[in-house]
Design a protein around this motif. Sequence first.
Motif, PDB file in Angstrom:
ATOM      1  N   UNK A 161     -69.821   9.476  15.145  1.00 36.98           N
ATOM      2  CA  UNK A 161     -69.572   9.628  16.578  1.00 36.98           C
ATOM      3  C   UNK A 161     -69.472   8.271  17.256  1.00 36.98           C
ATOM      4  N   UNK A 162     -70.321   7.350  16.828  1.00 38.99           N
ATOM      5  CA  UNK A 162     -70.282   6.010  17.405  1.00 38.99           C
ATOM      6  C   UNK A 162     -68.951   5.326  17.114  1.00 38.99           C
ATOM      7  N   UNK A 163     -68.468   5.481  15.872  1.00 36.33           N
ATOM      8  CA  UNK A 163     -67.186   4.880  15.512  1.00 36.33           C
ATOM      9  C   UNK A 163     -66.071   5.456  16.386  1.00 36.33           C
ATOM     10  N   UNK A 164     -66.109   6.773  16.615  1.00 39.56           N
ATOM     11  CA  UNK A 164     -65.086   7.401  17.465  1.00 39.56           C
ATOM     12  C   UNK A 164     -65.133   6.829  18.872  1.00 39.56           C
ATOM     13  N   UNK A 165     -66.352   6.616  19.392  1.00 37.14           N
ATOM     14  CA  UNK A 165     -66.468   6.052  20.738  1.00 37.14           C
ATOM     15  C   UNK A 165     -65.949   4.625  20.792  1.00 37.14           C
ATOM     16  N   UNK A 166     -66.201   3.859  19.716  1.00 42.08           N
ATOM     17  CA  UNK A 166     -65.751   2.466  19.700  1.00 42.08           C
ATOM     18  C   UNK A 166     -64.233   2.360  19.761  1.00 42.08           C
ATOM     19  N   UNK A 167     -63.532   3.380  19.248  1.00 37.35           N
ATOM     20  CA  UNK A 167     -62.063   3.343  19.257  1.00 37.35           C
ATOM     21  C   UNK A 167     -61.533   3.051  20.652  1.00 37.35           C
ATOM     22  N   UNK A 168     -62.189   3.628  21.674  1.00 41.38           N
ATOM     23  CA  UNK A 168     -61.723   3.455  23.044  1.00 41.38           C
ATOM     24  C   UNK A 168     -61.747   2.013  23.507  1.00 41.38           C
ATOM     25  N   UNK A 169     -62.670   1.212  22.937  1.00 38.08           N
ATOM     26  CA  UNK A 169     -62.774  -0.180  23.392  1.00 38.08           C
ATOM     27  C   UNK A 169     -61.609  -1.023  22.894  1.00 38.08           C
ATOM     28  N   UNK A 170     -60.838  -0.494  21.940  1.00 36.62           N
ATOM     29  CA  UNK A 170     -59.708  -1.271  21.420  1.00 36.62           C
ATOM     30  C   UNK A 170     -58.486  -1.174  22.331  1.00 36.62           C
TER      31      UNK A 170
END
Lengths: 224, 183
Positions: free
Chosen positions: A137-146
């Motif tokens: 879930x954390x990895x999915x959230x990090x996608x947005x920061x790209x």
Amino acid sequence: MSAPAPASTSAAPGRPASPLALFIAFSLLALQGFGGVLAVAQRELVDRRGWLSRLEFVELYALAQLLPGPNVVNLSLMIGDRYFGLRGALAAISGMLLAPLLVVLALAASYQQLAQYPAVAGALRGMGAVAAGLILAMALKMLGTLRGNVLGPALCTALGLATLTAIAVFRVPLAWVVIGLGLSGWSLARWRIALRDAATARTKDVPHTTPPAPPAGRDPGTPG
Amino acid sequence: MMNTLPASELLELFLRFLTLSLLSIGGAMSTAPEMHRYLVVERGWLGEADFTTAIALAQAAPGPNVLFVPVLGFQVAGLAGAAAALLGILLPSTLLSLGVSRWGATRRETPLVRAFTAGLAPVTVGLTFAAGWLLALPFIGDPTHRAGALGLIALTALVTLNTRLAPMWMIAVGAAAGALGLV
């Protein structure tokens, strides 16, 4: 650039009240970190306490990861130092390590007895599965920061997928991946920033050669 | 299981871990093979099973994964060994990180530092997906509890993405489901 929701990516809304608050927060999050603290840290510091924005978290974590030492310890050190200097860094690190250290040493001392119970082994498995879900879930959230990244979506995807395959499929040692792909990302980003700055400088230098249309939105060349 | 070491050997352990600290790029776990070579093969202070147990315990317990290092030290030389190992692995890297992060914070807007954070971000995201995948892999490979474990992984991800629930409660649910044999 592409105007994402600024509230979630730029400045964080909150800050810790004191080194003691840091110590308590890091103790609590470390004690929840089964199978790794990173996902819990992101959850507590970004989503729940609002001490860091998602982007700040990713930036600090990227640095923490490239430096030698345990990533989450480096991360807690940087966050603590940022708010209260050395005192804050020590408060955050001790919070991150002290309580879990006592737990794990107690476990190590009593391991022989505990290992006999199948329910204990089952509970550990269940906690492991939850840890995997938290990280994904954390990895999915990090996608947005790209989204606003200077590399652009194609290069971001390529670097991210190359990292994932190198680690998860080919099991390349982490240090090589971080150094190799990290340096590639750094060089590519330097190149893209140089290109962008050059383009910005050009539009600033020759503003009166046939302006095709009124500038849409903000003007990047405004000095100030 | 609990041994002691003379002070000179304790100091040697401390110094060896000090040098390992600066090599631990990407996390303390990246030095585990080297620690194994030193503690098990070279010095014979630990058996193979002791080494694996230390890592498994640190994974199962809450807290940073680096805590397998003091557990190794504890198995070698009790509390003194735990302290020597933990301080050794942390001191150099921590001082270096503090220096670099202060240096970077004052130059946050320079192109070099901006390129660094921008260029590293996709690698960090890729690493996080890889970590999730590697943690999930043992559950996918085990046919007896595959459905339960995958369900629990998906449920955790969904709850994390859509609520503000503290991870503690999800871990408690996972532990209960596992103790009942569902996962």
